[in-house]
Design a protein around this motif. Sequence first.
Motif, short mmCIF file in Angstrom:
data_model
loop_
_atom_site.label_atom_id
_atom_site.label_comp_id
_atom_site.label_asym_id
_atom_site.label_seq_id
_atom_site.Cartn_x
_atom_site.Cartn_y
_atom_site.Cartn_z
N PRO A 74 -16.79 113.93 95.59
CA PRO A 74 -17.28 113.48 94.29
C PRO A 74 -16.20 113.09 93.28
CG PRO A 74 -18.60 115.32 95.05
CD PRO A 74 -17.44 115.18 96.02
N PRO A 75 -15.03 113.78 93.23
CA PRO A 75 -14.01 113.33 92.27
C PRO A 75 -13.56 111.88 92.53
CG PRO A 75 -13.51 115.55 93.00
CD PRO A 75 -14.64 115.06 93.86
N LEU A 76 -13.57 111.46 93.78
CA LEU A 76 -13.20 110.08 94.08
C LEU A 76 -14.30 109.11 93.65
CD1 LEU A 76 -11.37 110.42 97.51
CD2 LEU A 76 -10.39 110.22 95.22
N ALA A 77 -15.55 109.55 93.72
CA ALA A 77 -16.65 108.72 93.23
C ALA A 77 -16.50 108.51 91.72
CB ALA A 77 -17.99 109.38 93.55
N VAL A 78 -16.13 109.57 91.02
CA VAL A 78 -15.90 109.46 89.57
C VAL A 78 -14.74 108.52 89.29
CG1 VAL A 78 -15.20 110.75 87.52
CG2 VAL A 78 -16.92 111.71 89.06
#
Length: 106
Positions: A74-78
Amino acid sequence: PLFRSDKKSVESVCLSFSRLIDNVRAHPKYLRDLAACELLKNVQQLVVTSPPIITPSTFTIVIHMLTVTCGNCPPLAVQLLKQNMADTLQYLLIGTPTDAADRKSG
């Protein structure tokens, strides 16, 4: 940068990164490590390069790679959202931002 190499090299690099990401998909730390080398930024620039230097099948592989990366880290999606990836995808799907606004109002 990835998008300035010859076409065959770019295709090979995309396939290699896709396979690598598929192999480490269950390990968010490894995905973050891969993204630390500005992979996401280069991929984003690659998909909007005109004229295209990747084939439609490689484009699909690149989109799959982004999907796996974002779905498992998820941090990469952000990070992609902060890089305006939504605008990039909108541009690829329906054209210029002006075209998108016209379609919404019409």
